[in-house]
Design a protein around this motif. Structure first.
Motif, PDB file in Angstrom:
ATOM      1  N   ASP A 128       0.828  -1.212   0.000  1.00 62.19           N
ATOM      2  CA  ASP A 128       0.000   0.000   0.000  1.00 62.19           C
ATOM      3  C   ASP A 128       0.864   1.265   0.000  1.00 62.19           C
ATOM      4  OD1 ASP A 128      -2.233  -1.578  -0.009  1.00 62.19           O
ATOM      5  OD2 ASP A 128      -2.686  -1.325   2.129  1.00 62.19           O
ATOM      6  N   ASN A 129       1.982   1.220   0.712  1.00 67.84           N
ATOM      7  CA  ASN A 129       2.885   2.383   0.736  1.00 67.84           C
ATOM      8  C   ASN A 129       3.396   2.711  -0.662  1.00 67.84           C
ATOM      9  OD1 ASN A 129       2.713   2.902   3.478  1.00 67.84           O
ATOM     10  ND2 ASN A 129       4.503   1.662   4.005  1.00 67.84           N
ATOM     11  N   VAL A 130       3.738   1.675  -1.415  1.00 68.81           N
ATOM     12  CA  VAL A 130       4.235   1.887  -2.778  1.00 68.81           C
ATOM     13  C   VAL A 130       3.115   2.381  -3.688  1.00 68.81           C
ATOM     14  CG1 VAL A 130       5.173   0.752  -4.837  1.00 68.81           C
ATOM     15  CG2 VAL A 130       6.114   0.219  -2.568  1.00 68.81           C
ATOM     16  N   GLU A 131       1.968   1.733  -3.613  1.00 65.97           N
ATOM     17  CA  GLU A 131       0.877   2.047  -4.529  1.00 65.97           C
ATOM     18  C   GLU A 131       0.197   3.374  -4.220  1.00 65.97           C
ATOM     19  OE1 GLU A 131      -1.697  -1.349  -4.599  1.00 65.97           O
ATOM     20  OE2 GLU A 131      -0.264  -2.576  -5.733  1.00 65.97           O
ATOM     21  N   SER A 132       0.480   3.950  -3.066  1.00 67.95           N
ATOM     22  CA  SER A 132      -0.094   5.255  -2.715  1.00 67.95           C
ATOM     23  C   SER A 132       0.746   6.425  -3.232  1.00 67.95           C
ATOM     24  CB  SER A 132      -0.261   5.376  -1.196  1.00 67.95           C
ATOM     25  OG  SER A 132       1.009   5.406  -0.556  1.00 67.95           O
ATOM     26  N   ILE A 133       1.931   6.146  -3.737  1.00 63.02           N
ATOM     27  CA  ILE A 133       2.786   7.201  -4.288  1.00 63.02           C
ATOM     28  C   ILE A 133       2.138   7.730  -5.569  1.00 63.02           C
ATOM     29  CG2 ILE A 133       5.069   7.706  -5.262  1.00 63.02           C
ATOM     30  CD1 ILE A 133       6.126   5.358  -3.504  1.00 63.02           C
ATOM     31  N   ALA A 134       2.045   9.051  -5.685  1.00 63.11           N
ATOM     32  CA  ALA A 134       1.284   9.662  -6.781  1.00 63.11           C
ATOM     33  C   ALA A 134       1.741   9.188  -8.157  1.00 63.11           C
ATOM     34  CB  ALA A 134       1.372  11.174  -6.693  1.00 63.11           C
ATOM     35  N   THR A 135       3.047   9.176  -8.399  1.00 66.12           N
ATOM     36  CA  THR A 135       3.544   8.774  -9.719  1.00 66.12           C
ATOM     37  C   THR A 135       3.263   7.305 -10.012  1.00 66.12           C
ATOM     38  OG1 THR A 135       5.730   8.445  -8.716  1.00 66.12           O
ATOM     39  CG2 THR A 135       5.347  10.536  -9.878  1.00 66.12           C
ATOM     40  N   ILE A 136       3.257   6.488  -8.969  1.00 66.96           N
ATOM     41  CA  ILE A 136       2.959   5.060  -9.140  1.00 66.96           C
ATOM     42  C   ILE A 136       1.466   4.867  -9.393  1.00 66.96           C
ATOM     43  CG2 ILE A 136       3.094   2.772  -8.101  1.00 66.96           C
ATOM     44  CD1 ILE A 136       5.802   4.155  -8.860  1.00 66.96           C
ATOM     45  N   LYS A 137       0.629   5.583  -8.654  1.00 72.38           N
ATOM     46  CA  LYS A 137      -0.817   5.517  -8.875  1.00 72.38           C
ATOM     47  C   LYS A 137      -1.153   5.900 -10.314  1.00 72.38           C
ATOM     48  CE  LYS A 137      -3.588   7.220  -5.747  1.00 72.38           C
ATOM     49  NZ  LYS A 137      -4.164   8.140  -4.734  1.00 72.38           N
ATOM     50  N   ASN A 138      -0.519   6.948 -10.804  1.00 75.03           N
ATOM     51  CA  ASN A 138      -0.762   7.383 -12.177  1.00 75.03           C
ATOM     52  C   ASN A 138      -0.348   6.315 -13.182  1.00 75.03           C
ATOM     53  OD1 ASN A 138      -1.745   9.858 -11.324  1.00 75.03           O
ATOM     54  ND2 ASN A 138       0.227  10.898 -11.551  1.00 75.03           N
ATOM     55  N   TRP A 139       0.817   5.720 -12.953  1.00 76.17           N
ATOM     56  CA  TRP A 139       1.301   4.676 -13.855  1.00 76.17           C
ATOM     57  C   TRP A 139       0.361   3.471 -13.851  1.00 76.17           C
ATOM     58  CZ3 TRP A 139       3.711   3.336 -17.949  1.00 76.17           C
ATOM     59  CH2 TRP A 139       4.162   2.033 -18.146  1.00 76.17           C
ATOM     60  N   MET A 140      -0.119   3.075 -12.688  1.00 76.78           N
ATOM     61  CA  MET A 140      -1.005   1.925 -12.593  1.00 76.78           C
ATOM     62  C   MET A 140      -2.327   2.172 -13.334  1.00 76.78           C
ATOM     63  SD  MET A 140      -0.273   0.754  -8.645  1.00 76.78           S
ATOM     64  CE  MET A 140      -1.487  -0.561  -8.663  1.00 76.78           C
ATOM     65  N   ARG A 141      -2.756   3.429 -13.398  1.00 76.88           N
ATOM     66  CA  ARG A 141      -3.963   3.776 -14.155  1.00 76.88           C
ATOM     67  C   ARG A 141      -3.698   3.809 -15.659  1.00 76.88           C
ATOM     68  NH1 ARG A 141      -4.979   7.689  -9.872  1.00 76.88           N
ATOM     69  NH2 ARG A 141      -3.895   9.257 -11.141  1.00 76.88           N
ATOM     70  N   GLU A 142      -2.480   4.229 -16.036  1.00 74.43           N
ATOM     71  CA  GLU A 142      -2.172   4.484 -17.442  1.00 74.43           C
ATOM     72  C   GLU A 142      -1.596   3.280 -18.183  1.00 74.43           C
ATOM     73  OE1 GLU A 142       0.569   7.669 -17.137  1.00 74.43           O
ATOM     74  OE2 GLU A 142      -0.934   9.156 -16.521  1.00 74.43           O
ATOM     75  N   ARG A 143      -0.934   2.380 -17.479  1.00 75.36           N
ATOM     76  CA  ARG A 143      -0.226   1.288 -18.144  1.00 75.36           C
ATOM     77  C   ARG A 143      -1.206   0.347 -18.851  1.00 75.36           C
ATOM     78  NH1 ARG A 143       1.658  -1.792 -12.562  1.00 75.36           N
ATOM     79  NH2 ARG A 143      -0.407  -2.659 -12.035  1.00 75.36           N
ATOM     80  N   PRO A 144      -0.750  -0.370 -19.865  1.00 74.99           N
ATOM     81  CA  PRO A 144      -1.606  -1.337 -20.537  1.00 74.99           C
ATOM     82  C   PRO A 144      -2.133  -2.374 -19.558  1.00 74.99           C
ATOM     83  CG  PRO A 144       0.381  -0.952 -21.818  1.00 74.99           C
ATOM     84  CD  PRO A 144       0.571  -0.246 -20.514  1.00 74.99           C
ATOM     85  N   VAL A 145      -3.369  -2.774 -19.720  1.00 75.33           N
ATOM     86  CA  VAL A 145      -3.981  -3.760 -18.833  1.00 75.33           C
ATOM     87  C   VAL A 145      -3.552  -5.157 -19.273  1.00 75.33           C
ATOM     88  CG1 VAL A 145      -6.144  -4.743 -18.002  1.00 75.33           C
ATOM     89  CG2 VAL A 145      -5.968  -2.277 -18.409  1.00 75.33           C
ATOM     90  N   THR A 146      -2.841  -5.854 -18.395  1.00 74.96           N
ATOM     91  CA  THR A 146      -2.378  -7.215 -18.678  1.00 74.96           C
ATOM     92  C   THR A 146      -2.593  -8.082 -17.437  1.00 74.96           C
ATOM     93  OG1 THR A 146      -0.123  -6.680 -17.954  1.00 74.96           O
ATOM     94  CG2 THR A 146      -0.619  -6.408 -20.309  1.00 74.96           C
ATOM     95  N   ASP A 147      -2.602  -9.393 -17.618  1.00 72.50           N
ATOM     96  CA  ASP A 147      -2.818 -10.304 -16.482  1.00 72.50           C
ATOM     97  C   ASP A 147      -1.645 -10.280 -15.526  1.00 72.50           C
ATOM     98  OD1 ASP A 147      -5.300 -11.100 -17.423  1.00 72.50           O
ATOM     99  OD2 ASP A 147      -4.492 -12.796 -18.552  1.00 72.50           O
ATOM    100  N   PHE A 148      -0.423 -10.181 -16.074  1.00 72.99           N
ATOM    101  CA  PHE A 148       0.772 -10.220 -15.236  1.00 72.99           C
ATOM    102  C   PHE A 148       1.772  -9.185 -15.722  1.00 72.99           C
ATOM    103  CE2 PHE A 148      -0.946 -14.537 -14.951  1.00 72.99           C
ATOM    104  CZ  PHE A 148      -1.071 -14.671 -13.586  1.00 72.99           C
TER     105      PHE A 148
END
Length: 206
Positions: free
Chosen positions: A186-206
């Protein structure tokens, strides 16, 4: 003075081994070209690569492979490394341990004999995961929600990426009980730049 060329991270169109260097670049606001190959593209360029494996990192015309080595290099650049040699040893030790567990998972995932795969997966869930995750959770508790050095390091990013793979095999209900490891993720995924990347990156299973 010549302008530096944008670095390139080359991999297939999924997160896999390239996601750690990608996340570190995003965290450190290092602009990079995210090259995602299909199998036909890879067959063409594979003979030209250093060891015929991906991911590759290219910077100023120089190319290296090995995702952990690439990530360590990038982590130093963006401040996700330790303050001294001992902290760096702690970080590297945890990163390698997480990699050990990921490789055990991958071995089971790639098993083609379904009977053996089912038996191996049972051992993984009931023995291997508890052995590793209990110890990693204790480390995370001692480091206040981080994997080493009592602060955010690239070891946290490595675990956060692997968390999804572990949860896929063992089940989210198995992982959720390791509260300190959940905190790392959660600490990693709450970082603004990481949150943005997780929204923007291509959707893949792995």
């Amino acid at each position: 003075m010549s302008q530096k060329v944008t670095p390139k991270i080359t991999y297939f169109n999924f997160r896999g081994l390239a996601e750690l260097p990608r996340l570190i670049c995003k965290y450190g606001k290092i602009n990079f070209e995210d090259i995602r190959l299909n199998q036909e593209d890879w067959a063409t360029i594979k003979p030209t690569t250093p060891f015929g494996v991906l991911p590759l990192y290219e910077e100023d015309g120089k190319i290296c492979n090995q995702s952990i080595a690439i990530s360590r290099y990038l982590a130093k650049r963006v401040g996700l490394y330790g303050d001294d040699d001992w902290e760096n040893l702690e970080i590297d030790s945890v990163v390698d341990t997480i990699t050990d567990l990921r490789l055990k998972l991958t071995q089971v995932f790639r098993e083609e004999d379904e009977t053996k795969k089912a038996a191996d997966q049972e051992v993984l869930i009931n023995e291997t995961f508890p052995y590793y995750l209990e110890r990693l959770d204790k480390i995370a508790a001692q480091n206040f929600g981080h994997m080493a050095a009592k602060k955010l390091t690239w070891a946290d990013f490595h675990f956060a990426i692997c968390y999804g793979m572990f949860a896929f095999i063992a089940g989210e209900d198995t992982l959720i009980k390791y509260k300190n490891l959940v905190k790392v993720k959660d600490n990693v995924e709450s970082i603004a730049t990481i949150k943005n990347w997780m929204r923007e990156r291509p959707v893949t299973d792995f």
